[in-house]
Design a protein around this motif. Structure first.
Motif, PDB file in Angstrom:
ATOM      1  N   ALA A 115       0.773  -1.142  -0.104  1.00 11.69           N
ATOM      2  CA  ALA A 115      -0.004  -0.153   0.069  1.00 11.69           C
ATOM      3  C   ALA A 115       0.759   1.260   0.033  1.00 11.69           C
ATOM      4  O   ALA A 115       0.563   2.169  -0.655  1.00 11.69           O
ATOM      5  CB  ALA A 115      -0.935   0.033   1.274  1.00 11.69           C
ATOM      6  N   SER A 116       2.097   1.144   0.662  1.00 16.32           N
ATOM      7  CA  SER A 116       2.956   2.521   0.712  1.00 16.32           C
ATOM      8  C   SER A 116       3.585   2.725  -0.490  1.00 16.32           C
ATOM      9  O   SER A 116       3.646   3.714  -0.784  1.00 16.32           O
ATOM     10  CB  SER A 116       4.103   2.206   1.912  1.00 16.32           C
ATOM     11  OG  SER A 116       3.431   1.871   3.164  1.00 16.32           O
ATOM     12  N   HIS A 117       3.969   1.507  -1.254  1.00 14.30           N
ATOM     13  CA  HIS A 117       4.535   1.595  -2.616  1.00 14.30           C
ATOM     14  C   HIS A 117       3.381   2.194  -3.491  1.00 14.30           C
ATOM     15  O   HIS A 117       3.709   3.184  -4.374  1.00 14.30           O
ATOM     16  CB  HIS A 117       4.867   0.204  -3.268  1.00 14.30           C
ATOM     17  CG  HIS A 117       6.095  -0.128  -2.625  1.00 14.30           C
ATOM     18  ND1 HIS A 117       7.411   0.483  -3.037  1.00 14.30           N
ATOM     19  CD2 HIS A 117       6.409  -1.167  -1.903  1.00 14.30           C
ATOM     20  CE1 HIS A 117       8.193  -0.205  -2.738  1.00 14.30           C
ATOM     21  NE2 HIS A 117       7.778  -1.206  -1.576  1.00 14.30           N
ATOM     22  N   THR A 118       2.260   1.920  -3.425  1.00 18.79           N
ATOM     23  CA  THR A 118       1.130   2.340  -4.271  1.00 18.79           C
ATOM     24  C   THR A 118       0.777   3.761  -4.083  1.00 18.79           C
ATOM     25  O   THR A 118       0.915   4.738  -5.009  1.00 18.79           O
ATOM     26  CB  THR A 118      -0.185   1.664  -4.014  1.00 18.79           C
ATOM     27  OG1 THR A 118      -0.017   0.421  -4.590  1.00 18.79           O
ATOM     28  CG2 THR A 118      -1.362   2.152  -4.677  1.00 18.79           C
ATOM     29  N   ILE A 119       0.749   4.312  -2.845  1.00 19.70           N
ATOM     30  CA  ILE A 119       0.692   5.706  -2.562  1.00 19.70           C
ATOM     31  C   ILE A 119       1.982   6.560  -2.968  1.00 19.70           C
ATOM     32  O   ILE A 119       1.903   7.571  -3.412  1.00 19.70           O
ATOM     33  CB  ILE A 119       0.326   5.754  -1.230  1.00 19.70           C
ATOM     34  CG1 ILE A 119      -1.018   5.007  -0.635  1.00 19.70           C
ATOM     35  CG2 ILE A 119       0.334   7.121  -0.547  1.00 19.70           C
ATOM     36  CD1 ILE A 119      -1.303   4.994   0.655  1.00 19.70           C
ATOM     37  N   GLY A 120       3.148   5.954  -2.570  1.00 20.49           N
ATOM     38  CA  GLY A 120       4.226   6.653  -2.934  1.00 20.49           C
ATOM     39  C   GLY A 120       4.277   7.161  -4.349  1.00 20.49           C
ATOM     40  O   GLY A 120       4.929   8.253  -4.683  1.00 20.49           O
ATOM     41  N   ARG A 121       3.666   6.376  -5.007  1.00 21.32           N
ATOM     42  CA  ARG A 121       3.946   6.668  -6.666  1.00 21.32           C
ATOM     43  C   ARG A 121       3.351   7.673  -7.031  1.00 21.32           C
ATOM     44  O   ARG A 121       3.561   8.468  -8.141  1.00 21.32           O
ATOM     45  CB  ARG A 121       3.585   5.512  -7.413  1.00 21.32           C
ATOM     46  CG  ARG A 121       4.707   4.198  -7.328  1.00 21.32           C
ATOM     47  CD  ARG A 121       4.271   3.206  -8.245  1.00 21.32           C
ATOM     48  NE  ARG A 121       5.022   1.735  -7.897  1.00 21.32           N
ATOM     49  CZ  ARG A 121       4.674   0.683  -7.368  1.00 21.32           C
ATOM     50  NH1 ARG A 121       3.081   0.711  -6.954  1.00 21.32           N
ATOM     51  NH2 ARG A 121       5.397  -0.250  -6.961  1.00 21.32           N
ATOM     52  N   ILE A 122       2.066   8.102  -6.291  1.00 28.98           N
ATOM     53  CA  ILE A 122       1.433   9.187  -6.698  1.00 28.98           C
ATOM     54  C   ILE A 122       1.088  10.357  -5.612  1.00 28.98           C
ATOM     55  O   ILE A 122       0.402  11.400  -5.897  1.00 28.98           O
ATOM     56  CB  ILE A 122      -0.280   8.547  -6.940  1.00 28.98           C
ATOM     57  CG1 ILE A 122      -0.594   7.711  -5.500  1.00 28.98           C
ATOM     58  CG2 ILE A 122      -0.203   7.775  -8.278  1.00 28.98           C
ATOM     59  CD1 ILE A 122      -2.114   7.296  -5.578  1.00 28.98           C
ATOM     60  N   LEU A 123       2.315  10.138  -4.858  1.00 31.69           N
ATOM     61  CA  LEU A 123       2.095  11.047  -3.600  1.00 31.69           C
ATOM     62  C   LEU A 123       2.470  12.765  -3.989  1.00 31.69           C
ATOM     63  O   LEU A 123       3.584  12.732  -5.102  1.00 31.69           O
ATOM     64  CB  LEU A 123       2.872  10.661  -2.468  1.00 31.69           C
ATOM     65  CG  LEU A 123       2.837  11.337  -1.291  1.00 31.69           C
ATOM     66  CD1 LEU A 123       1.571  11.170  -0.356  1.00 31.69           C
ATOM     67  CD2 LEU A 123       4.047  10.731  -0.130  1.00 31.69           C
ATOM     68  N   LYS A 124       1.927  13.774  -3.551  1.00 33.09           N
ATOM     69  CA  LYS A 124       2.139  14.984  -3.943  1.00 33.09           C
ATOM     70  C   LYS A 124       2.573  15.869  -2.886  1.00 33.09           C
ATOM     71  O   LYS A 124       2.461  15.338  -1.734  1.00 33.09           O
ATOM     72  CB  LYS A 124       0.777  15.791  -4.747  1.00 33.09           C
ATOM     73  CG  LYS A 124       0.293  14.615  -5.661  1.00 33.09           C
ATOM     74  CD  LYS A 124      -0.835  15.121  -6.157  1.00 33.09           C
ATOM     75  CE  LYS A 124      -2.023  15.324  -5.127  1.00 33.09           C
ATOM     76  NZ  LYS A 124      -2.472  13.932  -4.534  1.00 33.09           N
ATOM     77  N   LYS A 125       3.118  17.181  -2.910  1.00 35.12           N
ATOM     78  CA  LYS A 125       3.390  17.860  -2.086  1.00 35.12           C
ATOM     79  C   LYS A 125       2.278  18.411  -1.288  1.00 35.12           C
ATOM     80  O   LYS A 125       1.238  18.681  -2.006  1.00 35.12           O
ATOM     81  CB  LYS A 125       4.175  19.259  -2.471  1.00 35.12           C
ATOM     82  CG  LYS A 125       5.760  18.896  -2.896  1.00 35.12           C
ATOM     83  CD  LYS A 125       6.264  20.226  -3.194  1.00 35.12           C
ATOM     84  CE  LYS A 125       7.843  19.883  -3.632  1.00 35.12           C
ATOM     85  NZ  LYS A 125       8.426  21.159  -3.786  1.00 35.12           N
TER      86      LYS A 125
END
Length: 433
Positions: A115-125
């Motif tokens: 889940a962290s990998h999935t979110i990290g790829r789309i994470l924004k400032k």
């Protein structure tokens, strides 16, 4: 505080709560109720990699039976998806995925890290990632944050932030919906802790408790279930002792509980995704710093053996009644880990069934709450409604529906009836925990 940090925090407050969009990652017993209450107030996306689960929820059906169709329809701002691209617009991500143990009883963080990998790829400032999954103290910032940083290329506590708010769902308990259970919250900075706290406070009518740090919040969850595990293990140890003394444990507890400060825990099978799993997360962390907690370890050992103990007790009772053990039939009522709930994860009833089968006993299993497909896939057991007469009957799970079961019609002469949870009146069972 730097000018950049101040600007980000100010922006967060300006956008809270009118323009936030929330993505809840994982739509099981924890994530779905949370997504629904958030979706009644905020623009919310429920994400799960299980396409079948998403399809059923889009049709307002919850196979876990935790939420009804009208309750799902009340979340007018909630949509469901299995496509990670659809959650890119979120500003707050809430992770509610399973954190099981492996076959060596070590923490399995694979779902959490995925889940962290999935979110990290789309994470924004400016985004906030809040974890609800039960973990050991330090896991959020020590295991999950590095994944978010690596995948996003962003700087923690400057470009993005984290929070932790341990789940407190009680599956199968309609009297305690998520909104009625006080929520512990925390954040990676004091400002973010306040944002996280205000978010939950806006949907949890019971209110919130803002912990002093993410580690404190993580630890609070770990000890909640560890405390129950230890207390139940003490009751189970007493049951083992009182059995040898030919004393009814329930009678003893009824007498002792007349004192105002007696903690009325009861013996039984300790399974499920929380009480039987979470102590191993705390044990893992303790051992990593060179401490070996004896109480936690002894409690786990006792609780893990109770399924085998009950099976052996039933066999001994059958022998006393003159039954030939090999080839006899025993009916086990219930396979979920607790009453009035469809969750079969870490069910200790399976230990009981396997031990009975070791004696050459034919075991029939019936549970109206459990999914026959899941039981077959997980345990290679076939659920079937009782259609025989039995030498032994074990009421393993206290489903309300079993109170209406005509046990008399299922008994052979001198049938042993063992009541694990004290569901029956004394005159209707042979023995109980």
């Amino acid at each position: 505080m730097s000018g950049t940090q101040n600007q980000i925090n100010t922006s967060l407050y300006e956008h809270f709560p009118d323009k936030i969009q929330i993505a809840v990652i994982g739509l099981g017993y924890v994530g779905l109720p949370l997504a629904v209450i958030l979706g009644q107030k905020y623009s919310t996306i429920g994400f799960d990699i299980d396409y079948q689960r998403i399809t059923e929820l889009q049709n307002y059906t919850d196979s876990t039976h935790e939420l009804t169709e009208p309750e799902l329809r009340e979340a007018t701002n909630l949509v469901f998806t299995s496509n990670a691209e659809h959650i890119q617009s979120a500003t707050i991500y809430i992770v509610a995925v399973p954190t099981p143990i492996d076959r060596f009883k070590r923490p399995d963080l694979s779902y959490l890290l995925a889940a962290s990998h999935t979110i990290g790829r789309i994470l924004k400032k400016g985004d906030i990632v809040i974890y609800e999954s039960t973990v050991y103290p330090g896991c959020t910032e020590g295991d999950c944050v590095p994944v978010l940083v690596k995948e996003s290329g962003l700087i923690y506590n400057q470009d993005f932030f984290c929070g932790y708010s341990p789940e407190r769902i009680n599956p199968g308990d309609r009297s305690r919906p998520i909104t009625s259970i006080k929520k512990v919250t925390s954040g990676s900075t004091p400002e973010i802790a306040e944002v996280v706290d205000q978010l939950y406070k806006s949907v949890i009518t019971a209110g919130t408790f803002k912990a002093t740090s993410i580690k404190v919040a993580e630890a609070s969850k770990a000890i909640e279930n560890a405390q129950r595990d230890v207390n139940i293990s003490f009751m189970n140890e007493l049951a083992l002792l009182f059995d040898r003394l030919d004393i009814d444990t329930q009678d003893v507890l009824d007498a002792a509980s007349t004192k105002w400060n007696f903690l009325n825990f009861r013996p039984g099978l300790v399974g499920g995704h929380c009480i039987s799993v979470d102590p191993y997360y705390l044990l893992h962390k303790a051992e990593s710093v060179g401490y070996y907690p004896q109480v936690l370890l002894s409690g786990r050992r006792i609780n893990d053996q109770m399924g085998v103990y009950i099976a052996n007790k039933v066999v001994k009772l059958m022998i006393k009644k003159g039954h030939r053990i090999e080839g006899s039939r025993v009916l086990v009522l219930g396979i979920t880990y607790k009453e009035n709930c469809s969750d079969i994860r870490n069910s200790k009833v399976v230990d009981l069934i396997k031990e009975l089968e070791e004696y050459g006993i034919t075991v029939d299993v019936w549970d109206p709450w459990a999914s026959a497909e899941q039981v077959k896939e997980k345990f290679n057991l076939t659920l079937q409604q009782p259609s025989n007469r039995y030498e032994g009957i074990v009421l393993a799970v206290a489903h309300d529906s079993f109170l209406n079961t005509d046990i008399e019609s299922l008994k052979l002469d001198d049938c042993v009836i063992y009541d694990v949870n004290g569901l029956l009146e004394k005159a209707k069972h042979t023995s109980r925990m």
